[in-house]
Design an enzyme around this catalytic site. Sequence first.
Site, PDB file in Angstrom:
ATOM      1  N   CYS A 160     -17.096  52.573 -44.047  1.00 44.00           N
ATOM      2  CA  CYS A 160     -15.816  52.586 -44.762  1.00 44.00           C
ATOM      3  C   CYS A 160     -16.030  52.313 -46.245  1.00 44.00           C
ATOM      4  O   CYS A 160     -16.698  51.339 -46.611  1.00 44.00           O
ATOM      5  CB  CYS A 160     -14.881  51.538 -44.170  1.00 44.00           C
TER       6      CYS A 160
ATOM      7  N   CYS B 232      -8.655  54.456 -43.598  1.00 40.12           N
ATOM      8  CA  CYS B 232      -9.127  53.377 -42.740  1.00 40.12           C
ATOM      9  C   CYS B 232      -9.836  53.997 -41.548  1.00 40.12           C
ATOM     10  O   CYS B 232      -9.216  54.702 -40.746  1.00 40.12           O
ATOM     11  CB  CYS B 232      -7.966  52.502 -42.272  1.00 40.12           C
TER      12      CYS B 232
ATOM     13  N   GLN C 287      -2.571  46.833 -25.619  1.00 38.47           N
ATOM     14  CA  GLN C 287      -3.891  46.682 -26.216  1.00 38.47           C
ATOM     15  C   GLN C 287      -4.069  47.638 -27.395  1.00 38.47           C
ATOM     16  O   GLN C 287      -3.600  48.779 -27.361  1.00 38.47           O
ATOM     17  CB  GLN C 287      -4.986  46.936 -25.173  1.00 38.47           C
TER      18      GLN C 287
ATOM     19  N   ASN D 260       0.243  45.895 -17.128  1.00 39.90           N
ATOM     20  CA  ASN D 260      -0.997  46.621 -17.399  1.00 39.90           C
ATOM     21  C   ASN D 260      -2.004  46.509 -16.256  1.00 39.90           C
ATOM     22  O   ASN D 260      -2.686  47.484 -15.915  1.00 39.90           O
ATOM     23  CB  ASN D 260      -1.617  46.099 -18.702  1.00 39.90           C
TER      24      ASN D 260
ATOM     25  N   GLU E 134       5.260  36.479 -15.889  1.00 39.82           N
ATOM     26  CA  GLU E 134       5.233  36.569 -17.353  1.00 39.82           C
ATOM     27  C   GLU E 134       6.245  35.586 -17.916  1.00 39.82           C
ATOM     28  O   GLU E 134       7.217  35.215 -17.253  1.00 39.82           O
ATOM     29  CB  GLU E 134       5.555  38.004 -17.795  1.00 39.82           C
TER      30      GLU E 134
ATOM     31  N   ASP F 157      -4.650  36.908 -17.419  1.00 44.35           N
ATOM     32  CA  ASP F 157      -4.853  37.581 -18.711  1.00 44.35           C
ATOM     33  C   ASP F 157      -3.964  36.922 -19.770  1.00 44.35           C
ATOM     34  O   ASP F 157      -2.975  37.500 -20.219  1.00 44.35           O
ATOM     35  CB  ASP F 157      -4.508  39.073 -18.574  1.00 44.35           C
TER      36      ASP F 157
ATOM     37  N   CYS G 153      -8.990  36.705 -24.606  1.00 51.17           N
ATOM     38  CA  CYS G 153      -9.126  37.139 -26.000  1.00 51.17           C
ATOM     39  C   CYS G 153      -9.564  35.988 -26.894  1.00 51.17           C
ATOM     40  O   CYS G 153      -9.525  36.101 -28.117  1.00 51.17           O
ATOM     41  CB  CYS G 153      -7.817  37.741 -26.502  1.00 51.17           C
TER      42      CYS G 153
END
EC number: 2.1.1.190
Length: 490
Positions: A87, A179, A298, A332, A348, A404, A445
Site C-alpha cells: 500500500c 486502500c 464478520q 452465523n 444473544e 463466540d 477475537c
Amino acid sequence: MTDAILTVPTTTSPADNALPEGWLAVKSLDLEAQGVAHRPDGKVVFIDGALPFEVVSANIHRSKSSFEKGTLTQIHRESSQRVRPDCPHFGLSPQSCGGCKMQHLHIGAQVAVKQRVLEDNLWHIGKVKPGNMLRPIEGPTWGYRYRARLSVRFVRKKGEVLIGFHERKSHYVADIKECRVLVPHVSAMLLPLRALIASMDAIETLPQIELAVGDMGLGAAEVTAMVLRHMEPLSEADLNRLRQFAVAHPGVQWWLQSKGPDTVKRLDELPGHETGQLAYTLPQFGITMPFRPIDFTQVNPHINRVLVQKALALLQVEKTERVIDWFCGLGNFTLPLATQAREVLGVEGAESLVARSRENLTFNRSQAQAGIALAATEFVARNLFEMTPELLVGDGAADKWLVDPPREGAFSLVQALAALKQSPELRGALGAGWTPPKRIVYVSCNPATLARDAGVLVQEAGYCCAAAGVVNMFPHTAHVESIAVFELEA
C-alpha cells in the site's frame, strides 16, 4: 515459518553487548507490531517499524524508568522476513495511514507472530497448554475487508475532503486515495466519495460513512450499503446528490443516520435503479444470511466461511444432540448448526439481534435447498455478562456448546459452568437432569480474554484444552482471532 522468529532471550547475548553504541538488536514483536529490543542494562525498548532479528537505530520519543518507545530510523541488519509494503499509504510518518501495522512483515511471519501471541496468552494468563496446535486459518491477504467505518473530514485550510482511516497514533484522517485491504470496488470509490461530500451543502457536518458489502444481493447483484452519519438534516439537493451517486455506482444503496444506531433508515432509490437486500452466504450449509448494514457481521467473509466450517467440524455435532450457541448474533453459527443437530438454542444479549436471528431462521426455512432441513431452533435474549448457575440450568443441558463472545470474553458464562461442575449439590438443587457439555468450541477475537476463560474451564470446570489455533481474519493488522476446543475430562 519457524517459531524462532519470535524467540525472546531472557538475557542479553554477548553479540548484543558488542554492538556499537545506540544500536539495538530486535528479538520479537509485541501486540502492537512494535519491535522489542533491550539495552545492555536490560531496559526494554519498543521500536515502531522494526522486525525480529534486525539490528537498528531508533529515535526515542518516550522514556520511562522501565521502558522506552521509539521509531525506526535506520536498519543495520535487515530481517529476511521484511517485505515491501503493497500500500502506498503505509509508513512510519505521523501522516501515514494507521489502518495496518504489519505490511512490512511477510504474511507467513505475521501468522507466526499471532500464533505465538495465542500460545503465550494461554500459558501466561490461563496456565493452559493446548494438546494440539491447529493449522492457521488463512485466506486472501488483500481486498478482504467487506466492512469498514470510514472517517470523513472537511479540511478547511486545504479546501478538500478526506475519507479513510485515522493517521498513525492520531485522530486526524489520513489522506488516502486507495486502500488495498478494502474490497477493490470500494477502494475505487474513495476519490468519487470525496468529490461527492465536497459537493454537498452539509460538507462540514458529515463525520462518518459506515459501509458493508454483501457477497450476494437477494434478487440483485452485489450490494454495497453506505450509512452516512449526518449531524443536521440533509437538504433535498444533498439527498438527490446521494441518489445520483448510487445511479453512477451500481449496487450502492444509501442509508442515513441522524443520531444513534436506532435512527438508521434507508434512503429511497430512483426508479429503475433499485438494489437488492444486503446478505452473505454460507454455501457449504445452504444458508443465506440477510443483514442490515449496522448489524454485526464478520469483516472478512472468505475467512468466515472457512471458520464456520472448521468450528462445526471441531464440535463434531451429531443428529441426536442438542447444541447451544452462546453470543449467537444473527445466527452465523446457529443456522449451520441447525443443519447438523437435533435441536439448537441461540442465545444473544440484544433483543434486536434475537429478532433478526428469528427472521433469518424463517427466511432460510422458506428457502431451504433440497435435502437440507433445519432442526428445531430457538433464539432467546439473555445478558450473558451476568450469567448465573440458575440461568444456565434454566436454558437446559446441551451436549455441545459453541461460544463466540465479543472482546470482553465469556467470563460470567464459564464461571457459572464451573460453579455447577464443582457442586453436585447445586446441580441437584437447580435441576437434577442438567449435565455439562461434553465439548466446547470457543471462537475468540481477544487472546487475553480467551486465555482467562480457558483458565477457568481447565482449572475449575474439569475441561482440557484439546486444541487451539489462530484465524487470520485481519491480515496486515495486529488483531488476533483464534479458535479453541475444550473437552470434558472423565
